[in-house]
Design a protein around this motif. Structure first.
Motif, PDB file in Angstrom:
ATOM      1  N   GLN A 179       6.728   1.728 -10.853  1.00 46.00           N
ATOM      2  CA  GLN A 179       7.950   1.959 -10.075  1.00 46.00           C
ATOM      3  C   GLN A 179       8.084   3.436  -9.734  1.00 46.00           C
ATOM      4  N   PHE A 180       8.364   3.736  -8.469  1.00 37.25           N
ATOM      5  CA  PHE A 180       8.644   5.085  -7.989  1.00 37.25           C
ATOM      6  C   PHE A 180       9.931   5.023  -7.191  1.00 37.25           C
ATOM      7  N   GLN A 181      11.020   5.395  -7.803  1.00 35.36           N
ATOM      8  CA  GLN A 181      12.339   5.313  -7.191  1.00 35.36           C
ATOM      9  C   GLN A 181      12.565   3.903  -6.651  1.00 35.36           C
ATOM     10  N   ASP A 182      12.699   3.775  -5.339  1.00 38.65           N
ATOM     11  CA  ASP A 182      12.981   2.462  -4.742  1.00 38.65           C
ATOM     12  C   ASP A 182      11.725   1.707  -4.329  1.00 38.65           C
ATOM     13  N   ASN A 183      10.551   2.273  -4.593  1.00 39.56           N
ATOM     14  CA  ASN A 183       9.305   1.651  -4.184  1.00 39.56           C
ATOM     15  C   ASN A 183       8.432   1.296  -5.380  1.00 39.56           C
ATOM     16  N   ILE A 184       7.497   0.410  -5.139  1.00 37.57           N
ATOM     17  CA  ILE A 184       6.581  -0.024  -6.182  1.00 37.57           C
ATOM     18  C   ILE A 184       5.165   0.270  -5.701  1.00 37.57           C
ATOM     19  N   LEU A 185       4.453   1.021  -6.506  1.00 38.72           N
ATOM     20  CA  LEU A 185       3.059   1.339  -6.215  1.00 38.72           C
ATOM     21  C   LEU A 185       2.183   0.219  -6.754  1.00 38.72           C
ATOM     22  N   LEU A 186       1.284  -0.292  -5.915  1.00 35.65           N
ATOM     23  CA  LEU A 186       0.300  -1.286  -6.326  1.00 35.65           C
ATOM     24  C   LEU A 186      -1.071  -0.644  -6.211  1.00 35.65           C
ATOM     25  N   THR A 187      -1.864  -0.740  -7.272  1.00 32.73           N
ATOM     26  CA  THR A 187      -3.233  -0.225  -7.259  1.00 32.73           C
ATOM     27  C   THR A 187      -4.183  -1.333  -7.698  1.00 32.73           C
ATOM     28  N   THR A 188      -5.409  -1.260  -7.183  1.00 29.25           N
ATOM     29  CA  THR A 188      -6.422  -2.259  -7.524  1.00 29.25           C
ATOM     30  C   THR A 188      -7.586  -1.590  -8.244  1.00 29.25           C
ATOM     31  N   ASP A 189      -8.483  -2.415  -8.764  1.00 28.56           N
ATOM     32  CA  ASP A 189      -9.700  -1.906  -9.402  1.00 28.56           C
ATOM     33  C   ASP A 189     -10.634  -1.250  -8.393  1.00 28.56           C
ATOM     34  N   CYS A 190     -10.424  -1.517  -7.120  1.00 22.19           N
ATOM     35  CA  CYS A 190     -11.249  -0.930  -6.042  1.00 22.19           C
ATOM     36  C   CYS A 190     -10.723   0.434  -5.612  1.00 22.19           C
ATOM     37  N   ASN A 191      -9.737   0.947  -6.344  1.00 22.96           N
ATOM     38  CA  ASN A 191      -9.107   2.236  -6.028  1.00 22.96           C
ATOM     39  C   ASN A 191      -8.363   2.220  -4.705  1.00 22.96           C
ATOM     40  N   THR A 192      -7.828   1.070  -4.334  1.00 20.79           N
ATOM     41  CA  THR A 192      -6.952   1.012  -3.171  1.00 20.79           C
ATOM     42  C   THR A 192      -5.522   0.973  -3.675  1.00 20.79           C
ATOM     43  N   LEU A 193      -4.610   1.416  -2.838  1.00 20.59           N
ATOM     44  CA  LEU A 193      -3.209   1.430  -3.249  1.00 20.59           C
ATOM     45  C   LEU A 193      -2.317   1.272  -2.041  1.00 20.59           C
ATOM     46  N   THR A 194      -1.111   0.843  -2.327  1.00 21.62           N
ATOM     47  CA  THR A 194      -0.082   0.781  -1.303  1.00 21.62           C
ATOM     48  C   THR A 194       1.276   0.784  -1.988  1.00 21.62           C
ATOM     49  N   PHE A 195       2.281   1.190  -1.254  1.00 18.00           N
ATOM     50  CA  PHE A 195       3.661   1.136  -1.736  1.00 18.00           C
ATOM     51  C   PHE A 195       4.377  -0.021  -1.053  1.00 18.00           C
ATOM     52  N   LEU A 196       5.145  -0.756  -1.830  1.00 15.15           N
ATOM     53  CA  LEU A 196       5.999  -1.804  -1.290  1.00 15.15           C
ATOM     54  C   LEU A 196       7.428  -1.528  -1.712  1.00 15.15           C
ATOM     55  N   ASN A 197       8.362  -1.932  -0.866  1.00 15.36           N
ATOM     56  CA  ASN A 197       9.749  -1.876  -1.317  1.00 15.36           C
ATOM     57  C   ASN A 197      10.016  -3.117  -2.164  1.00 15.36           C
ATOM     58  N   LYS A 198      11.148  -3.179  -2.788  1.00 19.42           N
ATOM     59  CA  LYS A 198      11.468  -4.279  -3.710  1.00 19.42           C
ATOM     60  C   LYS A 198      11.407  -5.635  -3.011  1.00 19.42           C
ATOM     61  N   GLU A 199      11.923  -5.707  -1.810  1.00 22.87           N
ATOM     62  CA  GLU A 199      11.923  -6.961  -1.057  1.00 22.87           C
ATOM     63  C   GLU A 199      10.492  -7.428  -0.752  1.00 22.87           C
ATOM     64  N   GLU A 200       9.647  -6.497  -0.318  1.00 25.41           N
ATOM     65  CA  GLU A 200       8.248  -6.846  -0.038  1.00 25.41           C
ATOM     66  C   GLU A 200       7.533  -7.309  -1.311  1.00 25.41           C
ATOM     67  N   TYR A 201       7.783  -6.597  -2.392  1.00 25.54           N
ATOM     68  CA  TYR A 201       7.144  -6.949  -3.662  1.00 25.54           C
ATOM     69  C   TYR A 201       7.566  -8.346  -4.124  1.00 25.54           C
ATOM     70  N   ASP A 202       8.848  -8.641  -4.021  1.00 27.06           N
ATOM     71  CA  ASP A 202       9.344  -9.978  -4.387  1.00 27.06           C
ATOM     72  C   ASP A 202       8.700 -11.061  -3.522  1.00 27.06           C
ATOM     73  N   LYS A 203       8.557 -10.781  -2.240  1.00 27.83           N
ATOM     74  CA  LYS A 203       7.917 -11.746  -1.338  1.00 27.83           C
ATOM     75  C   LYS A 203       6.445 -11.942  -1.690  1.00 27.83           C
ATOM     76  N   LEU A 204       5.786 -10.868  -2.077  1.00 26.90           N
ATOM     77  CA  LEU A 204       4.393 -10.975  -2.510  1.00 26.90           C
ATOM     78  C   LEU A 204       4.286 -11.895  -3.723  1.00 26.90           C
ATOM     79  N   LEU A 205       5.134 -11.686  -4.698  1.00 30.12           N
ATOM     80  CA  LEU A 205       5.084 -12.502  -5.907  1.00 30.12           C
ATOM     81  C   LEU A 205       5.372 -13.976  -5.630  1.00 30.12           C
TER      82      LEU A 205
END
Length: 72
Positions: free
Chosen positions: A12-38
């Motif tokens: 968690q970074f303030q209002d955003n959520i950082l997602l990282t993978t084993d491939c060293n890729t990353l992206t930030f999602l807001n809470k709504e996007e993250y909930d939709k992903l789940l």
């Protein structure tokens, strides 16, 4: 939309959520996007963002990753 959810970690970074993978890729999602992903209720725009960052694995980005590996 046909995809497999990649293994990812979150932080968690303030209002955003950082997602990282084993491939060293990353992206930030807001809470709504993250909930939709789940819930796997992904819009076309979110799908593209997740696919481009290998958070979700598709036939298209797996081919792209294989090609990138060959170039290294």
């Amino acid at each position: 939309m046909d995809f497999t959810l990649n293994h990812f970690r979150t932080k968690q970074f303030q209002d955003n959520i950082l997602l990282t993978t084993d491939c060293n890729t990353l992206t930030f999602l807001n809470k709504e996007e993250y909930d939709k992903l789940l819930k796997q209720e992904i819009s076309d725009e979110l799908y593209k963002k997740l696919e481009d960052n290998f958070i979700i694995l598709t036939k298209d980005n797996q081919r792209s990753e294989e090609h990138t590996s060959e170039l290294q």
